[in-house]
Write an enzyme that holds these catalytic residues in place. Sequence first.
Site, short mmCIF file in Angstrom:
data_model
loop_
_atom_site.label_atom_id
_atom_site.label_comp_id
_atom_site.label_asym_id
_atom_site.label_seq_id
_atom_site.Cartn_x
_atom_site.Cartn_y
_atom_site.Cartn_z
N ASP A 15 0.85 -1.21 0.00
CA ASP A 15 0.00 0.00 0.00
C ASP A 15 0.88 1.25 0.00
O ASP A 15 0.51 2.28 -0.58
CB ASP A 15 -0.91 -0.01 1.24
CG ASP A 15 -2.19 0.79 1.03
OD1 ASP A 15 -2.32 1.47 0.01
OD2 ASP A 15 -3.06 0.74 1.92
N HIS A 206 -8.10 -1.10 8.76
CA HIS A 206 -7.08 -0.56 7.85
C HIS A 206 -7.38 0.93 7.71
O HIS A 206 -8.33 1.32 7.02
CB HIS A 206 -7.20 -1.30 6.51
CG HIS A 206 -6.30 -0.81 5.41
ND1 HIS A 206 -5.16 -1.49 5.02
CD2 HIS A 206 -6.39 0.27 4.58
CE1 HIS A 206 -4.59 -0.85 4.00
NE2 HIS A 206 -5.32 0.22 3.71
N CYS A 239 -3.88 5.47 -2.20
CA CYS A 239 -4.36 4.64 -3.30
C CYS A 239 -4.38 5.50 -4.55
O CYS A 239 -4.97 6.58 -4.55
CB CYS A 239 -5.76 4.11 -3.00
SG CYS A 239 -6.44 3.20 -4.40
N ASN A 248 -0.90 5.74 4.86
CA ASN A 248 -1.45 4.82 5.87
C ASN A 248 -0.97 5.26 7.24
O ASN A 248 0.03 5.94 7.39
CB ASN A 248 -0.89 3.41 5.64
CG ASN A 248 -1.51 2.74 4.45
OD1 ASN A 248 -1.17 3.04 3.32
ND2 ASN A 248 -2.42 1.83 4.70
P1 HMG Z 1 -9.08 -4.18 -16.83
O1 HMG Z 1 -8.31 -3.22 -17.71
O2 HMG Z 1 -10.54 -3.99 -16.72
O3 HMG Z 1 -8.79 -5.73 -17.09
O4 HMG Z 1 -8.40 -4.11 -15.41
P2 HMG Z 1 -8.69 -6.68 -18.29
O5 HMG Z 1 -9.10 -8.00 -17.78
O6 HMG Z 1 -9.36 -6.08 -19.47
O7 HMG Z 1 -7.12 -6.72 -18.53
C1 HMG Z 1 -6.41 -5.60 -19.02
C2 HMG Z 1 -4.93 -5.94 -19.05
O8 HMG Z 1 -4.49 -6.17 -17.70
C3 HMG Z 1 -4.61 -7.20 -19.83
O9 HMG Z 1 -3.32 -7.01 -20.36
C4 HMG Z 1 -4.54 -8.26 -18.77
O10 HMG Z 1 -3.73 -9.34 -19.12
C5 HMG Z 1 -3.91 -7.48 -17.62
P3 HMG Z 1 -3.09 -6.53 -21.90
O11 HMG Z 1 -3.68 -7.65 -22.71
O12 HMG Z 1 -3.87 -5.24 -22.06
O13 HMG Z 1 -1.63 -6.36 -21.98
N1 HMG Z 1 -4.21 -8.04 -16.30
C6 HMG Z 1 -3.28 -8.29 -15.39
N2 HMG Z 1 -1.94 -8.14 -15.41
C7 HMG Z 1 -1.29 -8.53 -14.30
N3 HMG Z 1 -1.89 -9.02 -13.19
C8 HMG Z 1 -3.21 -9.17 -13.15
C9 HMG Z 1 -3.96 -8.82 -14.30
N4 HMG Z 1 -5.27 -8.85 -14.57
C10 HMG Z 1 -5.42 -8.38 -15.81
N5 HMG Z 1 -3.78 -9.65 -12.05
C11 HMG Z 1 -7.88 -4.93 -13.21
C12 HMG Z 1 -8.94 -4.82 -14.30
C13 HMG Z 1 -8.57 -5.40 -11.95
C14 HMG Z 1 -6.82 -5.92 -13.66
C15 HMG Z 1 -7.25 -3.51 -13.02
O14 HMG Z 1 -8.29 -2.61 -12.78
C16 HMG Z 1 -6.28 -3.47 -11.89
O15 HMG Z 1 -5.21 -4.09 -11.93
N6 HMG Z 1 -6.61 -2.67 -10.83
C17 HMG Z 1 -5.78 -2.58 -9.66
C18 HMG Z 1 -5.90 -1.24 -9.02
C19 HMG Z 1 -5.06 -1.20 -7.79
O16 HMG Z 1 -4.12 -1.97 -7.64
N7 HMG Z 1 -5.37 -0.25 -6.86
C20 HMG Z 1 -4.64 -0.12 -5.65
C21 HMG Z 1 -4.82 -1.28 -4.71
S1 HMG Z 1 -6.33 -1.23 -3.79
C22 HMG Z 1 -6.00 -0.19 -2.45
O17 HMG Z 1 -4.97 0.42 -2.40
C23 HMG Z 1 -7.00 -0.13 -1.34
C24 HMG Z 1 -6.56 -0.92 -0.08
O18 HMG Z 1 -5.31 -0.48 0.40
C25 HMG Z 1 -7.62 -0.75 1.02
C26 HMG Z 1 -8.00 0.73 1.24
O19 HMG Z 1 -7.16 1.49 1.73
O20 HMG Z 1 -9.13 1.06 0.86
C27 HMG Z 1 -6.44 -2.42 -0.41
MG MG Z 2 -5.04 1.23 1.73
#
Ligand code: HMG
Ligand code: MG
Length: 296
Positions: A15, A206, A239, A248
């Site tokens: 994070d 969290h 984020c 955090n």
């Molecule tokens: P999308 O663009 O809708 O997905 O993303 P897609 O299925 O169309 O895939 C697009 C591309 O991503 C493809 O590659 C997939 O292969 C690839 P391309 O063909 O274009 O080269 N892909 C991946 N690559 C690596 N690992 C994977 C993966 N999945 C698909 N797992 C998706 C949908 C969910 C993947 C995207 O929106 C995403 O990765 N989002 C992550 C956002 C993120 O990480 N945010 C921060 C973390 S959450 C947070 O911080 C909150 C937390 O701390 C709690 C709080 O504080 O609230 C947890």
């Molecule tokens: Mg967080």
Amino acid sequence: MELRRVSIVEVGPRDGLQNEKTPVATADKIALIGKLADAGLRRIEATAFVSPRWVPQMADHGQVMAGLRQRPGIVHSALVPNEMGAEAALAAGAQALAVFTAASETFSRKNTNCTITEGIARFEPVLALARRAGVPVRAYVSCALDCPYEGEIAPDAVAEVSARLLDIGCDEIAVSDTLGRGTPERTTRMVEATRIVVPPARLAGHFHDTYGRAIANVAAAWDLGVRIFDGAVGGLGGCPYAPGAGGNLATETLVAYFEARGIETGIDLAALEGAASWVRSLTERDAPEFSQHPIP
Ligand code: HMG
Ligand code: MG
């Protein structure tokens, strides 16, 4: 007599570093995780197997996870959004997984490009893989108090999403104040609603610390039986898809707070502070910058 012990989950390498504009070398990420384990952290969220186009800071997830030394009693976990991430994380040696959704529809779309229901459906194969590998799965519920797009979130919305996550087999629910705008009073109402459906032993808090209220929110959740809290070493974090989210709660602040209350953490504060200064020297602690994904 009540057990005076808290469990602290270190989320800084994920994070924290996911939001750093200064690139951090893979070797330094691995070294940081080693220092955190040396300080006594037992649960460390090491990286995120998310799309590198969405979060370039985590693009080296495979090398980070595979580069970690397995140490008895230390669990290195990975954040994953879907089956593809879970497969890669487990292949690289993750010992626990964490999935993430939100109590806000708009945030779910901005962060993961899908609805809450679609996101939860994506977790079913993740849980199947985790069960086969014998690893536990935590689930984050983001925007448990406020959403950057929808404003205040109703406690019942958090309880409802948490119940669905428990139903599909998640082991732990981390209610998350993504923006750090929460107050102890609203934290109390949210945890009261959520603990009706999630046993307090399976709830984690969290809290981001944007307005310096994270510790007060931790105290409110502790009073309702929550015994697992997240921190990020050095107060790193935010984020990239939550404009306005600050860092955090610093793990060292969390440890100092509980130790001062006579609640055991099992963590060596001096060693943790050493890790915090070291990571701060790698990352300029400017105001967080929020990347803008092209999807509206
Ligand atoms: P999308 O663009 O809708 O997905 O993303 P897609 O299925 O169309 O895939 C697009 C591309 O991503 C493809 O590659 C997939 O292969 C690839 P391309 O063909 O274009 O080269 N892909 C991946 N690559 C690596 N690992 C994977 C993966 N999945 C698909 N797992 C998706 C949908 C969910 C993947 C995207 O929106 C995403 O990765 N989002 C992550 C956002 C993120 O990480 N945010 C921060 C973390 S959450 C947070 O911080 C909150 C937390 O701390 C709690 C709080 O504080 O609230 C947890
Ligand atoms: Mg967080």
